[in-house]
Design a protein around this motif. Structure first.
Motif, PDB file in Angstrom:
ATOM      1  N   GLY A 119      -8.925 -45.536 -20.938  1.00 21.15           N
ATOM      2  CA  GLY A 119      -9.065 -45.372 -22.249  1.00 21.15           C
ATOM      3  C   GLY A 119     -10.146 -44.823 -23.309  1.00 21.15           C
ATOM      4  N   GLU A 146      -1.589 -63.456 -20.606  1.00 22.79           N
ATOM      5  CA  GLU A 146      -2.971 -63.153 -21.000  1.00 22.79           C
ATOM      6  C   GLU A 146      -4.001 -64.758 -21.391  1.00 22.79           C
ATOM      7  N   SER A 163       5.373 -47.276 -24.631  1.00 25.34           N
ATOM      8  CA  SER A 163       4.316 -48.422 -23.478  1.00 25.34           C
ATOM      9  C   SER A 163       3.492 -47.011 -23.009  1.00 25.34           C
ATOM     10  N   TYR A 190       0.157 -45.003 -23.775  1.00 22.07           N
ATOM     11  CA  TYR A 190      -1.143 -46.170 -24.816  1.00 22.07           C
ATOM     12  C   TYR A 190      -2.087 -45.868 -23.541  1.00 22.07           C
ATOM     13  N   LYS A 195      -4.945 -54.376 -21.988  1.00 27.40           N
ATOM     14  CA  LYS A 195      -5.487 -54.552 -22.802  1.00 27.40           C
ATOM     15  C   LYS A 195      -6.681 -55.665 -22.414  1.00 27.40           C
ATOM     16  N   SER A 245       4.361 -60.688 -20.656  1.00 29.52           N
ATOM     17  CA  SER A 245       2.878 -60.429 -21.047  1.00 29.52           C
ATOM     18  C   SER A 245       1.886 -61.524 -20.276  1.00 29.52           C
ATOM     19  N   ASP A 284       4.815 -52.074 -32.382  1.00 31.99           N
ATOM     20  CA  ASP A 284       3.673 -52.046 -33.000  1.00 31.99           C
ATOM     21  C   ASP A 284       3.513 -53.104 -34.172  1.00 31.99           C
ATOM     22  N   TYR A 342     -13.033 -47.238 -19.437  1.00 28.19           N
ATOM     23  CA  TYR A 342     -13.958 -47.321 -21.096  1.00 28.19           C
ATOM     24  C   TYR A 342     -15.148 -47.333 -20.539  1.00 28.19           C
ATOM     25  N   GLY A 347      -4.566 -47.746 -21.155  1.00 27.38           N
ATOM     26  CA  GLY A 347      -4.341 -49.043 -20.165  1.00 27.38           C
ATOM     27  C   GLY A 347      -2.969 -48.646 -19.522  1.00 27.38           C
ATOM     28  N   TYR A 358     -10.450 -57.885 -23.303  1.00 29.08           N
ATOM     29  CA  TYR A 358     -11.453 -58.278 -24.203  1.00 29.08           C
ATOM     30  C   TYR A 358     -12.426 -57.616 -24.325  1.00 29.08           C
ATOM     31  N   LEU A 407      -8.616 -60.422 -20.493  1.00 26.19           N
ATOM     32  CA  LEU A 407      -7.630 -59.846 -20.674  1.00 26.19           C
ATOM     33  C   LEU A 407      -5.971 -59.834 -21.013  1.00 26.19           C
ATOM     34  N   LYS A 408      -5.344 -59.038 -21.526  1.00 23.77           N
ATOM     35  CA  LYS A 408      -3.842 -58.762 -21.804  1.00 23.77           C
ATOM     36  C   LYS A 408      -3.179 -58.115 -21.560  1.00 23.77           C
TER      37      LYS A 408
END
Length: 327
Positions: free
Chosen positions: A87, A201, A71, A74, A241, A199, A62, A257, A76, A243, A206-207
């Motif tokens: 969410g 994105e 990981s 969290y 994640k 990763s 973080d 969510y 998501g 957006y 979203l990511k």
């Protein structure tokens, strides 16, 4: 040789740390090293840290607090058998069925399906399942992220399959390796470790972090998976994640969510399970045809989407989800 009090204390601390980083079998588990790659956090940027004892091989830094975090805990997160963190922060399980596709997220311009792999447990009425791949739809584009089938696991060998609109993404191995699309909405891929971790994105949408992991011998013994040397059931551990989501978003994970979402799972149970196989079942990895579908991205003015039938994907017997996809 005499050992004074201070030496005794130091020896005890060393032994405690050794056992804290050991599995149930007593053999040491080497914690994974991770670091923050966000240059905006200069005081933490590229500072190596070890994963916590609770998740020695599955963590991230973080960058705000500059601390390693598990990981899979969290919102998501999609990990293990598969365990979701919604969410709303509530953790639950969704088992689905092996060799079937299920809708994880569905909104007007984002749809994510997951292909489940697994095997039937002895004297059980359901399959042990894990997420082998995901298909992401947005606008008129498709992204495939998949774990290749493998027998003997070697963390130095990359087992990730990545494709955009049916074409294999040439992302080289090595931490920090980058790849970007040439058209909007821009897609940016970054290796977050030497192999098996990436990763992804999509600008403004979203990511996703995706890590390929095997079922270890210890996990197989503990949960009675009965995994053999022929297939270690390499699968994905995911972190999402978002957006921009509407309040109509649906799917196994997506529904959590919504602003006024109230979980339906029975939290008093040791393994709270989300039902709804029929509602979330999809016909293919890139099909937005589950009963919960909200996706209209391919119907946007001037947009068309390539049908799945026009794609041919092949791999090491992963039932059509593979290393190379061609139109």
């Amino acid at each position: 040789m005499k050992i004074d009090a201070m030496q005794s204390i130091m020896i005890c601390i060393a032994l405690a740390l050794s056992f804290a980083h050991s599995g149930e079998s007593g053999f040491p588990i080497k914690p994974k090293k991770v670091r923050c790659r966000d240059a905006k956090h200069l005081w933490c940027h590229l500072l190596w840290q070890h994963c916590p004892v609770q998740c020695p091989t599955s963590c991230a830094v973080d960058c705000v607090t500059c601390k390693p975090v598990c990981s899979c805990n969290y919102p998501g997160a999609v990990c293990q058998d598969p365990r979701f963190v919604g969410g709303d922060g509530v953790a639950f399980y969704f088992h689905g069925k092996k060799d079937k596709d299920f809708c994880l997220v569905s909104d007007d311009n984002l749809h994510i399906n997951a292909r489940f792999i697994g095997k039937r447990g002895a004297n059980m009425t359901r399959d042990f399942t894990w997420v082998q791949s995901i298909g992401i739809l947005y606008d008129d584009h498709q992204i495939l992220v998949a774990a290749k089938k493998t027998s003997t696991w070697d963390s130095n060998v990359d087992r990730l399959t990545l494709a955009l609109d049916g074409k294999s993404i040439p992302l080289r191995t090595g931490e920090g390796a980058l790849w970007g699309s040439s058209t909007a909405p821009y897609v940016r891929l970054t290796r977050i470790s030497e192999t098996n971790s990436v990763s992804i994105e999509v600008e403004g949408i979203l990511k996703v972090t995706a890590v390929v992991v095997p079922i270890t011998a210890e996990e197989s013994r503990k949960h009675a998976y009965n995994i053999t040397d022929e297939n270690c059931f390499a699968h994905l551990e995911l972190g999402f994640k978002f957006y921009k989501l509407s309040d109509n978003v649906d799917g196994v994970l997506g529904q959590t969510y919504r602003k006024n979402y109230v979980t339906r799972v029975k939290m008093v149970l040791p393994m709270p399970v989300m039902g709804g196989n029929d509602k979330f079942s999809a016909s293919r990895i890139f099909a937005a045809d589950c009963a919960a579908s909200q996706f209209i991205g391919h119907n946007l003015p001037g947009k068309t989407i390539t049908e799945n039938a026009a794609l041919h994907c092949s791999s090491s017997r992963i039932q059509g989800l593979g290393v190379v996809c061609k139109k």
